[in-house]
Write a protein that holds these residues in place. Structure first.
Motif, PDB file in Angstrom:
ATOM      1  N   GLN A  97       0.843  -1.200   0.000  1.00 18.12           N
ATOM      2  CA  GLN A  97       0.000   0.000   0.000  1.00 18.12           C
ATOM      3  C   GLN A  97       0.877   1.247   0.000  1.00 18.12           C
ATOM      4  O   GLN A  97       1.974   1.256   0.562  1.00 18.12           O
ATOM      5  CB  GLN A  97      -0.911   0.010   1.234  1.00 18.12           C
ATOM      6  CG  GLN A  97      -1.992  -1.039   1.204  1.00 18.12           C
ATOM      7  CD  GLN A  97      -2.963  -0.870   2.352  1.00 18.12           C
ATOM      8  OE1 GLN A  97      -2.832   0.033   3.173  1.00 18.12           O
ATOM      9  NE2 GLN A  97      -3.955  -1.735   2.410  1.00 18.12           N
ATOM     10  N   LYS A  98       0.366   2.307  -0.609  1.00 18.93           N
ATOM     11  CA  LYS A  98       1.118   3.558  -0.698  1.00 18.93           C
ATOM     12  C   LYS A  98       0.991   4.361   0.593  1.00 18.93           C
ATOM     13  O   LYS A  98       0.490   5.477   0.627  1.00 18.93           O
ATOM     14  CB  LYS A  98       0.614   4.384  -1.899  1.00 18.93           C
ATOM     15  CG  LYS A  98       0.694   3.653  -3.224  1.00 18.93           C
ATOM     16  CD  LYS A  98       2.115   3.227  -3.562  1.00 18.93           C
ATOM     17  CE  LYS A  98       2.182   2.549  -4.927  1.00 18.93           C
ATOM     18  NZ  LYS A  98       3.536   2.017  -5.214  1.00 18.93           N
ATOM     19  N   ARG A  99       1.433   3.758   1.667  1.00 17.00           N
ATOM     20  CA  ARG A  99       1.494   4.421   2.967  1.00 17.00           C
ATOM     21  C   ARG A  99       2.949   4.466   3.392  1.00 17.00           C
ATOM     22  O   ARG A  99       3.689   3.494   3.198  1.00 17.00           O
ATOM     23  CB  ARG A  99       0.666   3.673   4.012  1.00 17.00           C
ATOM     24  CG  ARG A  99      -0.838   3.683   3.744  1.00 17.00           C
ATOM     25  CD  ARG A  99      -1.576   2.852   4.784  1.00 17.00           C
ATOM     26  NE  ARG A  99      -1.387   3.373   6.143  1.00 17.00           N
ATOM     27  CZ  ARG A  99      -0.680   2.751   7.095  1.00 17.00           C
ATOM     28  NH1 ARG A  99      -0.088   1.590   6.839  1.00 17.00           N
ATOM     29  NH2 ARG A  99      -0.568   3.275   8.302  1.00 17.00           N
ATOM     30  N   LEU A 100       3.371   5.583   3.976  1.00 21.38           N
ATOM     31  CA  LEU A 100       4.768   5.752   4.339  1.00 21.38           C
ATOM     32  C   LEU A 100       5.277   4.604   5.201  1.00 21.38           C
ATOM     33  O   LEU A 100       6.362   4.055   4.948  1.00 21.38           O
ATOM     34  CB  LEU A 100       4.955   7.088   5.060  1.00 21.38           C
ATOM     35  CG  LEU A 100       6.375   7.399   5.555  1.00 21.38           C
ATOM     36  CD1 LEU A 100       7.372   7.391   4.406  1.00 21.38           C
ATOM     37  CD2 LEU A 100       6.393   8.746   6.282  1.00 21.38           C
ATOM     38  N   LEU A 154       8.504   6.261  -2.463  1.00 19.70           N
ATOM     39  CA  LEU A 154       8.103   7.094  -1.334  1.00 19.70           C
ATOM     40  C   LEU A 154       7.363   8.362  -1.748  1.00 19.70           C
ATOM     41  O   LEU A 154       6.651   8.961  -0.940  1.00 19.70           O
ATOM     42  CB  LEU A 154       9.343   7.478  -0.512  1.00 19.70           C
ATOM     43  CG  LEU A 154       9.987   6.322   0.264  1.00 19.70           C
ATOM     44  CD1 LEU A 154      11.406   6.695   0.690  1.00 19.70           C
ATOM     45  CD2 LEU A 154       9.144   5.970   1.485  1.00 19.70           C
ATOM     46  N   CYS A 157       3.827   9.140  -0.787  1.00 23.07           N
ATOM     47  CA  CYS A 157       3.550   9.075   0.648  1.00 23.07           C
ATOM     48  C   CYS A 157       3.987  10.314   1.407  1.00 23.07           C
ATOM     49  O   CYS A 157       3.753  10.412   2.624  1.00 23.07           O
ATOM     50  CB  CYS A 157       4.279   7.869   1.262  1.00 23.07           C
ATOM     51  SG  CYS A 157       4.084   6.321   0.367  1.00 23.07           S
ATOM     52  N   SER A 206       7.896  11.823   7.475  1.00 27.14           N
ATOM     53  CA  SER A 206       6.489  12.048   7.819  1.00 27.14           C
ATOM     54  C   SER A 206       6.180  13.545   7.845  1.00 27.14           C
ATOM     55  O   SER A 206       6.972  14.359   8.352  1.00 27.14           O
ATOM     56  CB  SER A 206       6.166  11.418   9.175  1.00 27.14           C
ATOM     57  OG  SER A 206       6.978  11.989  10.177  1.00 27.14           O
TER      58      SER A 206
END
Length: 209
Positions: A97-100, A154, A157, A206
Motif C-alpha cells: 500500500q502507498k502508505r509511508l 516514497l 507518501c 512524515s
C-alpha cells in the motif's frame, strides 16, 4: 573458502548434453550461474576465466568471448546479483500500500535481507575490484538506481519536492549502508537493522519533516 587443489567435474546446465551449443544469452546465463557458484564455494580469488570455463564445461575462448577479462566477469556477476535483488524489491513494492509506514517497512526489510544473504559475496567482489575505475562507476550507478527506486516508491507518501526527496533518499541509502556495516561486524542483527532504518525513514519523511 580457499580454492582447493582437488579436481572438480565441469558444471553443465541441467539436462545439457556434452558439446551442445547454447544460444549466446543462455550460455552467458549459465556462465554467470557457475561463476556465482564458484564465488560461493571457493571465494572470489578462485574466480578466473580459465577456472570458470573448466567448471562450466566450455573452452576458454568462450569464457573470454563473453567477459573479456576477470574484471569484466566480476562486474557482470555484481550486476546479476544486484538485478535479482532489485527485481525482488520492485515486486514487493507492487504489493505494498502507498502508505509511508508500509513502504518504509518493505524497503528496509528488503535492503537488510539483501545484505544478509548476498552481502558477503557482494563485498568480496568489491574487494577484488578495489580501485578498478569501471567497477567504481558501476557501483555508483547501482547506488543511484536504489536512490531512484526509493524516491519513486516514497513520493506518493510524502509532501516533499522531488529534489528534496531525492536528496533525502541519498542520505537514507547512506544510513542503510552504515547499518549493514554494523550488521556485518556482529553489532546488530538483520531484524534490528531493518527496524532502525524503517524508523529513520518514517520519522524523517512524515509530514514533510
Amino acid at each position: 573458502m580457499a580454492r582447493t587443489n582437488a579436481a572438480r567435474p565441469p558444471t553443465r546446465p541441467r539436462g545439457e548434453a556434452p558439446g551442445k551449443r547454447l544460444p549466446k544469452a543462455e550460455r552467458r546465463e549459465q556462465l554467470l550461474e557457475t561463476a556465482e557458484q564458484i564465488a560461493r564455494e571457493e571465494g572470489t580469488e578462485a574466480l578466473t576465466l580459465g577456472h570458470l570455463a573448466e567448471r562450466a564445461g566450455v573452452s576458454k575462448p568462450i569464457a573470454y568471448e563473453h567477459f573479456e577479462t576477470r574484471s569484466g566477469l566480476l562486474i557482470a556477476l555484481a550486476r546479476q546479483i544486484d538485478d535479482r535483488q532489485v527485481a525482488a524489491l520492485i515486486e514487493a513494492l507492487k504489493r505494498t500500500q502507498k502508505r509511508l509506514e508500509d513502504v518504509a517497512r518493505v524497503v528496509s526489510a528488503a535492503y537488510m535481507h539483501c545484505c544478509a544473504t548476498v552481502g558477503p559475496q557482494w563485498f568480496a567482489i568489491l574487494a577484488a575490484l578495489k580501485g578498478d575505475e569501471q567497477m567504481d562507476a558501476v557501483e555508483r550507478e547501482l547506488l543511484d538506481r536504489y536512490v531512484t527506486i526509493y524516491r519513486d516508491a516514497l513520493a506518493p507518501c510524502v509532501q516533499l519536492s522531488k529534489r528534496e526527496l531525492h536528496l533525502r533518499c541519498v542520505a537514507i541509502i547512506g544510513a542503510a549502508e552504515a547499518l549493514a556495516a554494523e550488521m556485518f561486524r556482529g553489532r546488530t542483527d538483520e531484524s534490528a537493522a531493518a527496524k532502525a532504518l524503517e524508523s529513520l525513514i518514517v520519522q524523517w519523511l512524515s509530514k514533510g519533516g
